[in-house]
Scaffold this motif. Structure first.
Motif, mmCIF file in Angstrom:
data_model
loop_
_atom_site.group_PDB
_atom_site.id
_atom_site.type_symbol
_atom_site.label_atom_id
_atom_site.label_comp_id
_atom_site.label_asym_id
_atom_site.label_seq_id
_atom_site.Cartn_x
_atom_site.Cartn_y
_atom_site.Cartn_z
ATOM 1 N N LEU A 1 -86.444 36.426 -13.173
ATOM 2 C CA LEU A 1 -85.714 37.589 -13.878
ATOM 3 C C LEU A 1 -84.540 36.864 -12.300
ATOM 4 N N ILE A 2 -83.238 36.525 -13.224
ATOM 5 C CA ILE A 2 -81.785 36.182 -11.806
ATOM 6 C C ILE A 2 -80.907 37.206 -11.612
ATOM 7 N N HIS A 3 -80.699 37.940 -10.668
ATOM 8 C CA HIS A 3 -79.759 38.732 -10.797
ATOM 9 C C HIS A 3 -78.411 38.053 -10.376
ATOM 10 N N VAL B 1 -78.541 32.946 -5.765
ATOM 11 C CA VAL B 1 -78.055 31.372 -5.751
ATOM 12 C C VAL B 1 -78.406 30.273 -7.171
ATOM 13 N N LEU B 2 -79.604 31.253 -7.741
ATOM 14 C CA LEU B 2 -80.086 30.348 -9.239
ATOM 15 C C LEU B 2 -79.015 31.151 -10.088
ATOM 16 N N HIS B 3 -78.227 31.767 -9.999
ATOM 17 C CA HIS B 3 -77.162 32.394 -11.234
ATOM 18 C C HIS B 3 -76.119 31.179 -11.458
ATOM 19 N N ALA C 1 -82.712 36.613 -17.491
ATOM 20 C CA ALA C 1 -84.674 36.706 -17.477
ATOM 21 C C ALA C 1 -84.424 34.923 -18.287
ATOM 22 N N ASN C 2 -85.754 34.026 -17.233
ATOM 23 C CA ASN C 2 -85.639 32.577 -17.295
ATOM 24 C C ASN C 2 -86.587 32.418 -18.546
ATOM 25 N N LEU C 3 -86.630 32.097 -19.840
ATOM 26 C CA LEU C 3 -87.586 32.077 -20.700
ATOM 27 C C LEU C 3 -87.796 30.768 -21.692
ATOM 28 N N THR D 1 -87.777 24.474 -23.631
ATOM 29 C CA THR D 1 -86.373 24.350 -23.306
ATOM 30 C C THR D 1 -86.118 26.215 -22.311
ATOM 31 N N PRO D 2 -86.081 25.605 -20.750
ATOM 32 C CA PRO D 2 -85.819 27.056 -20.627
ATOM 33 C C PRO D 2 -84.103 27.868 -21.122
ATOM 34 N N GLN D 3 -84.291 28.764 -21.146
ATOM 35 C CA GLN D 3 -83.317 29.243 -21.555
ATOM 36 C C GLN D 3 -82.893 30.882 -20.240
ATOM 37 N N LEU D 4 -81.689 30.922 -20.184
ATOM 38 C CA LEU D 4 -81.557 32.529 -19.545
ATOM 39 C C LEU D 4 -80.956 32.914 -20.357
ATOM 40 N N VAL D 5 -81.613 34.113 -20.479
ATOM 41 C CA VAL D 5 -80.747 35.029 -21.331
ATOM 42 C C VAL D 5 -80.422 36.539 -20.835
ATOM 43 N N PHE E 1 -94.839 30.422 -21.784
ATOM 44 C CA PHE E 1 -94.978 30.813 -20.164
ATOM 45 C C PHE E 1 -95.720 29.919 -19.929
ATOM 46 N N GLU E 2 -94.853 30.392 -18.071
ATOM 47 C CA GLU E 2 -96.181 28.930 -17.065
ATOM 48 C C GLU E 2 -96.734 30.093 -16.629
ATOM 49 N N THR E 3 -98.187 30.029 -16.094
ATOM 50 C CA THR E 3 -99.512 30.702 -15.903
ATOM 51 C C THR E 3 -99.216 30.953 -14.038
HETATM 52 C C1 LIG Z 1 -86.234 28.063 -15.919
HETATM 53 O O1 LIG Z 1 -87.123 27.983 -15.485
HETATM 54 C C2 LIG Z 1 -87.642 26.528 -15.833
HETATM 55 C C3 LIG Z 1 -89.301 26.224 -15.752
HETATM 56 O O2 LIG Z 1 -89.916 27.057 -14.983
HETATM 57 C C4 LIG Z 1 -87.394 26.144 -14.388
HETATM 58 O O3 LIG Z 1 -87.052 24.691 -14.046
HETATM 59 C C5 LIG Z 1 -85.870 25.779 -13.895
HETATM 60 O O4 LIG Z 1 -85.555 25.942 -12.993
HETATM 61 C C6 LIG Z 1 -85.218 28.045 -14.153
HETATM 62 N N1 LIG Z 1 -83.841 27.541 -14.277
HETATM 63 C C7 LIG Z 1 -83.363 28.682 -12.795
HETATM 64 C C8 LIG Z 1 -81.894 28.723 -13.394
HETATM 65 O O5 LIG Z 1 -84.382 29.310 -12.474
#
Ligand SMILES: *[C@@H]1O[C@H](CO)[C@@H](O)[C@H](O)[C@H]1NC(C)=O
Ligand SMILES: *[C@@H]1O[C@H](CO)[C@@H](O)[C@H](O)[C@H]1NC(C)=O
Length: 458
Positions: free
Chosen positions: A47-49, A53-55, A111-113, A120-124, A203-205
């Motif tokens: 989860l990215i708030h 810095v990742l938002h 959420a990063n799904l 394909t990663p998606q931020l939702v 999902f990654e484990t």
């Molecule tokens: C989201 O997850 C992907 C795959 O794990 C990763 O490459 C990407 O950097 C992540 N994005 C963010 C904004 O965290």
């Protein structure tokens, strides 16, 4: 070629339609394949708030004051939306017509799904107040300036969308090109429409393998209406409407919110389905109008229980009253009687040691000159008490927030101040910091576990 493509999907369909939820675990190591039989795979998503810095909208120049102003604006929009939902009666079935107002939704948690093959990663946006799960899809009208990669269904080998597959909700319409259409309209005039598709979630484990969850229905939005880049790819509705992801994936989920203020904190996470963390104290959970309600019984400041009437948080027949737990707002809003007593108690405690100040002339906001981590070391824990003995303990970092270098405010407000009449009290995300919150929709329980989210990763 098209036939083969179809056939493959039909096979997938046959393989996975027997049960509500199945997963394939792929891993480079056989050891983890071995353990996969005994334990459910955790479907974990970071989860990215909005201060991280990742938002996508992270702005290093944004001051604490800017942030607080935006947070308040956003909370007000959320409350207005809640009011509209109450006025319109049950909107669970109507979810595709009205959902949260996205104009300010970049203030919520993402959420990063990952979707499709290749994933394909998606931020939702994680939203416990709506049901529909949708992402933007190419070709997309009006996604030109979007900063994130948009999901391209034609490049995913596992995407499929013909009307022959069952459609999970009542408003399904099959269009001329054999697609179910979907359409979400928001209170602020923005909207998303497109086709209903199915694809796998990836999902990654912890051991660097992946868990694939096939056959997930979601909205593929090809026409988006909004004013500026919203900074997200879609919305992950987590209430239990028949179409929601939780209903498809196992009617359980949990999220852990360690910090919403530390820009480098990276352990906030969401777990979907079977592997959700349902630990700690539990309290009955009910869903009304697409929101999650819990029964609040009182508030303590340190050892002192505030003198609140037993009916203070009661839900009324007309849909007002009651207490909602929400992820769509950061602030917490309490019914006035409760707010007043809390306000009075906080002032009593801080009167001697700190000087009061105001923030943007907001009359109800109680603020002090000082520093949360330096000046509130001995401030008592404020505890929200719920039915059957579950507690949510707010330490100073969950109750107050720095608004300038030398001023902080309480991030709890009174609901009456918004001119929206009587609406339910809302427990926002700030108050849920330092907790893992588990939702068991099958049995109707909510779990609160005070924990360091870092311990749950891995
Ligand atoms: C989201 O997850 C992907 C795959 O794990 C990763 O490459 C990407 O950097 C992540 N994005 C963010 C904004 O965290
Ligand atoms: C509530 O219902 C009215 C009338 O049907 C509609 O115009 C309005 O957009 C609805 N509001 C929401 C938030 O759905």
């Amino acid at each position: 070629m098209a036939f083969e493509y179809e056939l493959m999907h039909i096979l997938l369909l046959l393989a996975f339609s027997t049960c509500c939820f199945s997963s394939i675990h792929t891993s480079t190591t056989t050891a983890s394949l071995g353990t996969s039989k005994s334990k459910p795979h955790r479907l974990v998503s970071k989860l990215i708030h909005h201060r991280s810095v990742l938002h996508p909208h992270y702005n290093p120049k944004e001051t604490a004051k800017d942030r607080m102003k935006l947070d308040i604006q956003h909370s007000v929009a959320r409350l207005a939306y809640l009011r509209a939902r109450i006025d319109n009666g049950s909107l669970i079935s109507n979810d595709y017509r009205a959902s949260l107002s996205p104009s300010l939704t970049s203030r919520t948690i993402l959420a990063n799904l990952s979707i499709g093959q290749p994933p394909t990663p998606q931020l939702v946006i994680m939203d416990t107040g709506s049901a529909r799960f949708w992402v933007m899809c190419t070709p997309c009208l009006n996604c030109v300036h979007h900063s994130l990669p948009i999901f391209d269904p034609s490049k995913s080998s596992t995407y499929f969308a013909p009307c022959r597959t069952p459609c999970g909700f009542s408003g399904c319409k099959c269009d001329l090109s054999d697609r179910f259409t979907f359409n979400v309209n928001y209170a602020d005039g923005s909207s998303s429409s497109g086709t209903l598709g199915r694809d796998m979630l990836v999902f990654e484990t912890a051991d660097e393998g992946t868990v694939l969850v096939p056959y997930i229905e979601f909205g593929c939005g090809h026409q988006i209406r909004y004013n500026k880049d919203p900074g997200y790819n879609g919305i992950l509705g987590l209430n239990s409407g028949p179409v929601s992801l939780v209903s498809q994936i196992g009617r359980r989920f949990s999220y852990c919110i360690g910090s919403l203020t530390d820009k480098n904190y990276n352990y906030n996470q969401l777990i979907l389905g079977e592997g959700a963390d349902l630990e700690g104290y539990s309290t009955p959970l009910q869903e009304h109008r697409g929101f999650y309600y819990i029964t609040m019984e009182g508030i303590s400041v340190g050892e002192k229980r505030l003198d609140l009437a037993p009916t203070t948080f009661e839900m009324k027949e007309d849909g007002t009253g009651g207490v909602i737990i929400d992820t769509g707002t950061t602030m917490t809003y309490l019914v006035d009687d409760a707010y007043k007593l809390l306000y009075r108690e906080v002032r009593n405690i801080l009167r001697q040691s700190l000087k009061e100040t105001t923030f943007e002339n907001i009359p109800w906001q109680i603020c002090y000159l000082g520093d949360v981590s330096r000046d509130l070391v001995r401030f008592p824990v404020v505890t929200f008490h719920f039915d059957e003995g579950a507690d949510l303990a707010l330490d100073p970092g969950s109750l107050f927030e720095q608004v300038t270098d030398n001023a902080f405010c309480m991030v709890v407000g009174p609901i009456s101040e918004f001119g929206l009449g009587s609406i339910p009290s809302i427990i926002g995300l700030s108050a849920q910091q330092s907790y893992n919150v588990g939702y068991d929709l099958e049995n109707g329980f909510l779990y609160f576990q005070r924990i360091d989210c870092e311990l749950l990763s891995g």
